[in-house]
Motif scaffolding. Structure first.
Motif, PDB file in Angstrom:
ATOM      1  N   GLY A 121      19.066  58.728  -1.764  1.00 47.94           N
ATOM      2  CA  GLY A 121      19.395  57.199  -1.979  1.00 47.94           C
ATOM      3  C   GLY A 121      20.288  57.123  -2.789  1.00 47.94           C
ATOM      4  O   GLY A 121      20.362  56.043  -3.545  1.00 47.94           O
ATOM      5  N   ASN A 179      22.683  53.765  -3.020  1.00 52.40           N
ATOM      6  CA  ASN A 179      22.019  52.582  -3.775  1.00 52.40           C
ATOM      7  C   ASN A 179      21.859  52.769  -5.291  1.00 52.40           C
ATOM      8  O   ASN A 179      22.394  51.710  -6.064  1.00 52.40           O
ATOM      9  N   LYS A 217      25.419  52.384  -6.912  1.00 55.09           N
ATOM     10  CA  LYS A 217      25.824  50.969  -6.748  1.00 55.09           C
ATOM     11  C   LYS A 217      25.350  50.140  -7.893  1.00 55.09           C
ATOM     12  O   LYS A 217      25.693  49.053  -8.606  1.00 55.09           O
ATOM     13  N   SER A 235      14.742  59.262  -7.438  1.00 58.17           N
ATOM     14  CA  SER A 235      15.379  58.207  -6.340  1.00 58.17           C
ATOM     15  C   SER A 235      14.953  58.954  -4.852  1.00 58.17           C
ATOM     16  O   SER A 235      15.287  60.314  -4.711  1.00 58.17           O
ATOM     17  N   GLU A 249      15.766  55.034   1.738  1.00 58.78           N
ATOM     18  CA  GLU A 249      14.709  54.036   2.349  1.00 58.78           C
ATOM     19  C   GLU A 249      14.131  55.028   3.552  1.00 58.78           C
ATOM     20  O   GLU A 249      14.786  55.826   4.152  1.00 58.78           O
ATOM     21  N   PRO A 259      14.022  50.789  -2.571  1.00 65.28           N
ATOM     22  CA  PRO A 259      15.326  51.363  -2.313  1.00 65.28           C
ATOM     23  C   PRO A 259      16.071  49.927  -1.852  1.00 65.28           C
ATOM     24  O   PRO A 259      15.455  49.263  -0.869  1.00 65.28           O
ATOM     25  N   GLY A 260      17.342  49.992  -1.696  1.00 59.27           N
ATOM     26  CA  GLY A 260      18.357  48.810  -1.177  1.00 59.27           C
ATOM     27  C   GLY A 260      18.392  47.832  -2.000  1.00 59.27           C
ATOM     28  O   GLY A 260      19.149  46.710  -1.497  1.00 59.27           O
ATOM     29  N   TYR A 261      17.961  47.619  -3.124  1.00 53.41           N
ATOM     30  CA  TYR A 261      17.971  46.471  -3.962  1.00 53.41           C
ATOM     31  C   TYR A 261      18.674  46.711  -5.111  1.00 53.41           C
ATOM     32  O   TYR A 261      18.141  46.875  -6.347  1.00 53.41           O
ATOM     33  N   SER A 262      19.987  46.946  -5.043  1.00 47.72           N
ATOM     34  CA  SER A 262      20.723  47.609  -6.304  1.00 47.72           C
ATOM     35  C   SER A 262      20.848  46.510  -7.240  1.00 47.72           C
ATOM     36  O   SER A 262      20.928  47.078  -8.610  1.00 47.72           O
TER      37      SER A 262
END
Length: 400
Positions: free
Chosen positions: A230, A233, A236, A300, A303, A349-352
């Motif tokens: 990941g 992410n 970012k 880390s 997703e 994950p995916g919520y930087s």
């Protein structure tokens, strides 16, 4: 009295190899005390050294190199390796009490599932990942596709063949039980040695001193930099971190290393100071120094990795006393662990943006007060090498 014979068939072995090789090395050393262990593994510098040093009865096979980042090359390499394994397995399986393997190479597992129908041997498998589910987050296949459905049915037959399965995560246990519909899965978590992995003063660390980061809060990514970690992410989020007291260190190698170096260069140019640093590969004999070169350890995953893996780096970081910042799916093993014990923080994950804010807050927390988290004590009490190896031996005894 003649010792019961255990045939161990594995892809990696050696105390100075990757974490999988290290884990298997400790398992074999433990079992070799009360059992006659016969090791079948590829011949290389590490396997030769390990076999000689610990007097392990070994059948080391010569296998060719293959590109692990290419699905076709990896498959062909596994087929060649399995052919070499088969020759040795056939010679040993008739007079052994147990065959003990991992899930890799998957081709070897396929062969053993068919071979077991003929020879009826006892088979124990230590599960580190689940096929074909692991192909989805890697981008090789789409869940719900016809190919996935075919492979998933095939994997039901495959994972139903062993007499017992050892799972390294509670989420993995649920996924396996959903797949095979039988109660032969035992959960035993990963572990780390507290003798080889010890806390050291960050401000006396060679890496930190060379960077001049003694007065900063250092977040570190350590180990394999692959497509399942990941990393987009994470990078970012680092770009969006506002707290100038935060620093980010990357130690390791892998398929995403070039990408990380490129993004770090962009980050440092954009903020006009050395916010992040790519150290790269670290000699294995310096792992303890590397693990101690931070205040907080990143763990880390990409997703859709629920049930598919438990990063060993978390346990090694805990052993040196570093709190974890885990980025991974809800209800995964490390998500559950961080809910049970106060040893770090977590973010989906995916919520930087949320991750960046969390990093800012953790940095402030470190600056304003001393940390009272004690991950090393938790590991000693629950995930020490002696405790987990004892539990694995108990499963071996019950399976035989």
């Amino acid at each position: 009295m003649k010792k019961p014979k255990i045939l161990v068939v594995i892809e990696y072995i050696g105390e100075n190899g990757n974490s999988t090789a290290y884990y298997w090395s400790q398992i074999i050393k433990k079992l070799n005390i009360n059992y006659h262990v016969v090791l079948i593994s590829p011949e290389n510098k590490e396997s030769l050294k390990f076999s000689k040093l610990y007097n392990v009865d070994s059948r080391l096979v010569k296998v060719g190199e293959h590109n692990k980042n290419s699905l076709i090359s990896r498959l062909l390499g596994q087929i060649k390796q399995t052919k070499a394994f088969i020759y040795e397995i056939k010679k040993e399986v008739n007079n052994c009490q147990l065959v003990f393997t991992g899930t890799n190479p998957i081709v070897t597992m396929v062969f053993l599932s068919f071979f077991k129908k003929i020879k009826k041997f006892k088979w124990l498998v230590l599960v580190h990942d689940i096929f074909p589910n692991n192909l989805v987050p890697a981008g090789f296949i789409k869940k719900g596709s016809l190919l996935y459905k075919i492979l998933n049915y095939f994997s039901f037959l495959l994972y139903s063949s062993p007499d017992r399965l050892i799972s390294i995560g509670r989420d993995m246990t649920l996924l396996l039980e959903e797949k095979i519909k039988k109660g032969n899965v035992v959960f035993i978590p990963n572990w780390a040695s507290t003798d080889k992995n010890k806390p050291e003063n960050k401000n006396k660390n060679e890496i930190i001193l060379n960077l001049g980061w003694e007065d900063y809060i250092v977040f570190q990514f350590f180990g394999n930099m692959g497509r399942l970690q990941g990393l987009p992410n994470l990078m970012k989020a680092i770009k969006s971190v506002n707290n100038e007291k935060a620093r980010f260190l990357f130690i390791g190698s892998g398929s995403e290393a070039s990408y990380i170096k490129t993004i770090i260069k962009e980050i440092n140019i954009e903020c006009n100071y050395e916010k992040a640093f790519f150290y790269g590969y670290l000699d294995l004999n310096k792992n303890n120094m590397g693990l101690n070169a931070c205040d907080v350890s990143f763990v880390s995953l990409a997703e859709k990795m629920y049930g598919l893996g438990v990063p060993s780096k978390a346990y090694f970081s805990m052993a040196v006393g570093k709190p974890l910042l885990y980025i991974g799916d809800e209800n995964s093993e490390l998500d559950i662990l961080l809910s049970e014990y106060d040893i770090g923080w977590k973010c989906k994950p995916g919520y930087s943006d949320k991750l960046a804010l969390l990093i800012d807050n953790i940095t402030d927390e470190y600056i304003c007060s001393s940390m009272n988290k004690n991950p090393r004590k938790l590991l000693i009490d629950n995930f020490s090498e002696d405790i987990i190896l004892g539990r694995i031996e108990d499963v071996v005894i019950s399976t035989i």
